[in-house]
Design a protein around this motif. Structure first.
Motif: not given
Length: 405
Positions: A242-249, A303-312, A366-369
């Motif tokens: 849920x957090x990845x799907x809500x915050x990821x976009x 994990x990679x999104x938290x690290x600020x990784x690139x697209x690859x 809850x994730x966006x809140x």
């Protein structure tokens, strides 16, 4: 782990009429359903409806599934499964077609909400029957490849559904995707006619109402590893997916582009397809243990999104996460179907599904809140760490490690 040579090949499964038509029915409906979230969003935006109404429409379809799924499992064990699947498909198709009529005619949108709630209830009534029907149309030794094909097509449908919506939108109206979804259910119902009835697996005088739910619960408790997996599934969906799907976009769009998020979703679906197909063609001495270990890949995208990784790196993580979900679904579903008596199979499948998905809507809220207070990065780190902790909880169970069903 070795690739089986004696195991039935996928082509041989399609040579059997009952499975071929059952699979075709499921395949057509899954593609239609995969188009719905995007189609509803585009159609309602075109017609000027607010995001609140869109959220209400999606919730109206999801909540009844969770509430009524267990009752669908009871019904599927107590009645012939094919008529139940046919009735469910007809109701679902009709509900989607009426929803389109309400949207394009400008009628009161509450009617569309009612249609979506009816659709959700009907799915809850029919899905457990499809779960319990497969052993009626393929031999027990072929359940693995059969589940792999169904799971793989679920991943393929996730790829095709948005494409269908995009084509309809390009041709002038995304609402046509809703029409196609309704028609797909009706065609799916027609394909089921003439197949084995999938006779009731309990006598009419047995296991009514709460008693039937207790019987399903007792059958599920005989597989302690399934109880543990269901609990872990629910927490992973709540705290990881849920957090990845809500915050990821938002994060991906901000750092890269909106097209990058679409690509990541397609890669996840492609990975799910590959994982499903591969897991159906291998003989594993400890399939449930392998399924549990595969969940580690679910923590890679946050994990990679938290690290600020690139697209690859994110793309590779999505493929691996999708493959883990596909393999996990096939391995666990096959183990359950081989271990649970037929008279309880639909109830157990429904209980496991409810337990796994009950908290996912809560996670979406809850994730966006929480992220508004802490920022998104701590939540994504927590998601990655929770995945690792969850897998550790699973593999710590000796019964899960040693299960060889």
């Amino acid at each position: 782990m070795t690739v089986t040579t004696g195991q039935v090949r996928y082509r041989a499964l399609f040579a059997a009429g009952p499975f071929r038509r059952f699979f075709a029915s499921r395949a057509i409906s899954l593609v239609g359903d995969a188009a719905i979230p995007t189609a509803l969003a585009l159609a309602m935006t075109e017609l000027g409806y607010s995001p609140a109404w869109l959220g209400g429409m999606l919730a109206a379809a999801i909540l009844p599934k969770v509430v009524f799924l267990v009752f669908g499992g009871i019904a599927a064990d107590r009645t012939a499964k094919r008529p139940l699947m046919v009735a469910s498909s007809i109701v679902c198709g009709s509900a989607q077609l009426i929803t389109v009529i309400v949207l394009v005619s400008g009628a009161d949108l509450w009617w569309a909400l009612l249609c979506q709630a009816t659709y959700g209830i009907s799915v809850a009534a029919g899905y457990p029957a499809t779960f319990g029907y497969l052993p009626h149309c393929v031999p027990a030794q072929h359940l693995g490849p059969a589940n792999a094909l169904i799971s793989a097509w679920t991943g393929a449908a996730a790829l095709l559904g948005p494409v269908v919506t995009a084509v309809c939108f390009a041709l002038g109206d995304a609402a046509w995707a809703l029409v196609l979804d309704g028609l797909s259910f009706l065609l799916g119902a027609a394909l089921l006619w003439g197949l084995p009835r999938g006779a009731a697996t309990v006598e009419k005088g047995e296991g009514q109402g709460a008693s039937a739910m207790r019987e399903g619960w007792r059958a599920m408790r005989r597989l302690p590893w399934l109880l543990r997996m269901t609990l872990v599934d629910s927490t992973i969906l709540l705290l990881v997916s849920a957090p990845f799907m809500v915050l990821g976009p938002g994060l991906v769009t901000e750092r890269m582009s909106a097209a990058s998020w679409t690509l990541l979703m397609l890669l996840f679906a492609a990975g799910e397809l590959l994982g499903s197909l591969f897991s159906g063609r291998v003989a594993l001495p400890r399939p449930v243990f392998t399924a549990a270990l595969s969940l580690l890949a679910m923590g890679l995208p946050p994990l990679f999104l938290a690290l600020g990784s690139g697209l690859a790196p994110l793309a590779a993580a999505q493929v691996l996460a999708g493959a883990s979900v596909g393999a996990y679904s096939v391995l666990v579903t096959t183990a359950v179907q081989r271990s649970v008596p037929r008279e309880h199979l639909s109830k157990v499948g429904a209980l496991a599904s409810v337990g796994s998905f009950a908290f996912l809507p809560v996670g979406y809220v809850l994730a966006p809140l929480i992220a508004s207070w802490t920022g998104p990065t701590p939540l994504l780190w927590a998601a990655a760490l929770w995945t690792a902790a969850s897998v550790a909880v699973l593999v710590a169970d000796r019964r899960l490690r040693e299960f060889r069903g």
